[in-house]
Design a protein around this motif. Structure first.
Motif, PDB file in Angstrom:
ATOM      1  N   GLY A  71       0.825  -1.205   0.000  1.00 12.91           N
ATOM      2  CA  GLY A  71       0.000   0.000   0.000  1.00 12.91           C
ATOM      3  C   GLY A  71       0.847   1.237   0.000  1.00 12.91           C
ATOM      4  O   GLY A  71       2.071   1.148  -0.143  1.00 12.91           O
TER       5      GLY A  71
ATOM      6  N   PHE B 165      -3.387   1.966  -0.176  1.00 11.87           N
ATOM      7  CA  PHE B 165      -4.507   1.688  -1.066  1.00 11.87           C
ATOM      8  C   PHE B 165      -5.700   2.551  -0.671  1.00 11.87           C
ATOM      9  O   PHE B 165      -5.902   2.851   0.501  1.00 11.87           O
ATOM     10  CB  PHE B 165      -4.989   0.241  -0.924  1.00 11.87           C
ATOM     11  CG  PHE B 165      -4.004  -0.803  -1.327  1.00 11.87           C
ATOM     12  CD1 PHE B 165      -3.798  -1.106  -2.659  1.00 11.87           C
ATOM     13  CD2 PHE B 165      -3.309  -1.524  -0.368  1.00 11.87           C
ATOM     14  CE1 PHE B 165      -2.908  -2.106  -3.039  1.00 11.87           C
ATOM     15  CE2 PHE B 165      -2.420  -2.525  -0.731  1.00 11.87           C
ATOM     16  CZ  PHE B 165      -2.220  -2.820  -2.071  1.00 11.87           C
ATOM     17  N   SER B 166      -6.520   2.856  -1.647  1.00 17.22           N
ATOM     18  CA  SER B 166      -7.837   3.434  -1.363  1.00 17.22           C
ATOM     19  C   SER B 166      -8.788   2.265  -1.115  1.00 17.22           C
ATOM     20  O   SER B 166      -8.502   1.125  -1.514  1.00 17.22           O
ATOM     21  CB  SER B 166      -8.323   4.242  -2.567  1.00 17.22           C
ATOM     22  OG  SER B 166      -8.604   3.373  -3.656  1.00 17.22           O
TER      23      SER B 166
ATOM     24  N   GLU C 141      -9.494   0.499  -4.355  1.00 17.45           N
ATOM     25  CA  GLU C 141      -8.419  -0.396  -4.815  1.00 17.45           C
ATOM     26  C   GLU C 141      -8.437  -1.704  -4.024  1.00 17.45           C
ATOM     27  O   GLU C 141      -8.306  -2.788  -4.594  1.00 17.45           O
ATOM     28  CB  GLU C 141      -7.065   0.285  -4.669  1.00 17.45           C
ATOM     29  CG  GLU C 141      -6.854   1.442  -5.626  1.00 17.45           C
ATOM     30  CD  GLU C 141      -5.637   2.283  -5.292  1.00 17.45           C
ATOM     31  OE1 GLU C 141      -4.970   2.719  -6.244  1.00 17.45           O
ATOM     32  OE2 GLU C 141      -5.347   2.496  -4.095  1.00 17.45           O
ATOM     33  N   LEU C 142      -8.589  -1.605  -2.719  1.00 20.17           N
ATOM     34  CA  LEU C 142      -8.590  -2.813  -1.874  1.00 20.17           C
ATOM     35  C   LEU C 142      -9.788  -3.713  -2.148  1.00 20.17           C
ATOM     36  O   LEU C 142      -9.694  -4.932  -1.973  1.00 20.17           O
ATOM     37  CB  LEU C 142      -8.576  -2.424  -0.398  1.00 20.17           C
ATOM     38  CG  LEU C 142      -7.222  -2.183   0.220  1.00 20.17           C
ATOM     39  CD1 LEU C 142      -7.367  -1.718   1.651  1.00 20.17           C
ATOM     40  CD2 LEU C 142      -6.334  -3.406   0.147  1.00 20.17           C
TER      41      LEU C 142
ATOM     42  N   ARG D 118     -10.869  -4.788  -4.758  1.00 16.51           N
ATOM     43  CA  ARG D 118     -10.535  -5.767  -5.807  1.00 16.51           C
ATOM     44  C   ARG D 118      -9.886  -7.023  -5.230  1.00 16.51           C
ATOM     45  O   ARG D 118      -9.773  -8.030  -5.913  1.00 16.51           O
ATOM     46  CB  ARG D 118      -9.589  -5.142  -6.835  1.00 16.51           C
ATOM     47  CG  ARG D 118     -10.259  -4.076  -7.669  1.00 16.51           C
ATOM     48  CD  ARG D 118      -9.305  -3.554  -8.716  1.00 16.51           C
ATOM     49  NE  ARG D 118      -9.235  -2.107  -8.534  1.00 16.51           N
ATOM     50  CZ  ARG D 118      -8.194  -1.367  -8.798  1.00 16.51           C
ATOM     51  NH1 ARG D 118      -7.089  -1.899  -9.253  1.00 16.51           N
ATOM     52  NH2 ARG D 118      -8.223  -0.073  -8.611  1.00 16.51           N
ATOM     53  N   TYR D 119      -9.430  -6.950  -3.990  1.00 16.10           N
ATOM     54  CA  TYR D 119      -8.717  -8.066  -3.355  1.00 16.10           C
ATOM     55  C   TYR D 119      -9.489  -8.652  -2.175  1.00 16.10           C
ATOM     56  O   TYR D 119      -8.903  -9.179  -1.243  1.00 16.10           O
ATOM     57  CB  TYR D 119      -7.338  -7.586  -2.875  1.00 16.10           C
ATOM     58  CG  TYR D 119      -6.497  -7.012  -3.977  1.00 16.10           C
ATOM     59  CD1 TYR D 119      -5.805  -7.843  -4.847  1.00 16.10           C
ATOM     60  CD2 TYR D 119      -6.400  -5.634  -4.156  1.00 16.10           C
ATOM     61  CE1 TYR D 119      -5.018  -7.317  -5.871  1.00 16.10           C
ATOM     62  CE2 TYR D 119      -5.622  -5.098  -5.179  1.00 16.10           C
ATOM     63  CZ  TYR D 119      -4.942  -5.949  -6.033  1.00 16.10           C
ATOM     64  OH  TYR D 119      -4.179  -5.429  -7.040  1.00 16.10           O
TER      65      TYR D 119
ATOM     66  N   SER E 261     -11.685   3.399   6.703  1.00 14.56           N
ATOM     67  CA  SER E 261     -10.634   4.304   6.216  1.00 14.56           C
ATOM     68  C   SER E 261     -10.897   5.754   6.616  1.00 14.56           C
ATOM     69  O   SER E 261      -9.954   6.522   6.799  1.00 14.56           O
ATOM     70  CB  SER E 261     -10.506   4.214   4.697  1.00 14.56           C
ATOM     71  OG  SER E 261     -11.571   4.863   4.056  1.00 14.56           O
TER      72      SER E 261
ATOM     73  N   LYS F  98      -5.827   6.561   3.470  1.00 13.91           N
ATOM     74  CA  LYS F  98      -5.334   5.393   2.748  1.00 13.91           C
ATOM     75  C   LYS F  98      -5.178   4.226   3.722  1.00 13.91           C
ATOM     76  O   LYS F  98      -5.023   4.422   4.928  1.00 13.91           O
ATOM     77  CB  LYS F  98      -3.976   5.693   2.095  1.00 13.91           C
ATOM     78  CG  LYS F  98      -4.059   6.727   0.989  1.00 13.91           C
ATOM     79  CD  LYS F  98      -4.715   6.145  -0.237  1.00 13.91           C
ATOM     80  CE  LYS F  98      -4.616   7.121  -1.401  1.00 13.91           C
ATOM     81  NZ  LYS F  98      -5.043   6.516  -2.657  1.00 13.91           N
TER      82      LYS F  98
ATOM     83  N   TYR G 102      -3.498   0.055   4.417  1.00 10.91           N
ATOM     84  CA  TYR G 102      -2.365  -0.823   4.137  1.00 10.91           C
ATOM     85  C   TYR G 102      -2.777  -2.272   4.350  1.00 10.91           C
ATOM     86  O   TYR G 102      -3.585  -2.574   5.233  1.00 10.91           O
ATOM     87  CB  TYR G 102      -1.188  -0.483   5.055  1.00 10.91           C
ATOM     88  CG  TYR G 102      -0.673   0.902   4.817  1.00 10.91           C
ATOM     89  CD1 TYR G 102       0.339   1.131   3.889  1.00 10.91           C
ATOM     90  CD2 TYR G 102      -1.233   1.995   5.469  1.00 10.91           C
ATOM     91  CE1 TYR G 102       0.801   2.417   3.645  1.00 10.91           C
ATOM     92  CE2 TYR G 102      -0.784   3.279   5.215  1.00 10.91           C
ATOM     93  CZ  TYR G 102       0.230   3.486   4.307  1.00 10.91           C
ATOM     94  OH  TYR G 102       0.673   4.754   4.051  1.00 10.91           O
TER      95      TYR G 102
END
Length: 113
Positions: A53, A55-56, A59-60, A62-63, A78, A82, A84
């Motif tokens: 990270g 990460f936003s 973005e996270l 997606r995982y 959050s 951001k 991690y």
């Protein structure tokens, strides 16, 4: 040894090998085997191998298969900051949880003897 405080059900998912990323608001320099603590007990251990990270929440999301947290939780957690991903490997679930003295006010890390 250090113990990482994690709420349920996430703590169990970590020691069972289902959750391989722990999402936090900061990095950590700690690496190596750490205990997973929940409810004043060590329920297992895991190797903390990396931090990815920042990460936003978008973005996270997606995982999700790695951290098992939905987008709504990530966005709320959050609070505009951001996040991690602490990378976890080689989990070990203890047959019997072990009591741990968690100092009052401890929120992330505890030194365990």
């Amino acid at each position: 040894m250090r113990g990482l405080i994690v709420r349920e059900p996430f703590a169990s998912w970590i020691v069972e090998g289902k959750k391989v990323w722990e999402i936090r608001k900061s990095r950590t320099r700690i690496r190596g085997r750490v205990l997973i603590l929940t409810g004043g007990r060590a329920i297992g251990s895991v190797e903390l191998t990396d931090v990815l990270g920042p990460f936003s929440p978008e973005e996270l999301s997606r995982y999700e298969d790695r951290h098992l947290v939905d987008y709504g939780f990530l966005k709320k957690y959050s609070n505009g900051r951001k996040l991690y991903a602490w990378v976890l490997q080689n989990p070990e679930k203890f047959e019997r949880p072990k009591p741990v003295d968690v100092p009052r006010g401890a929120q992330v890390w505890v030194r365990v003897r």
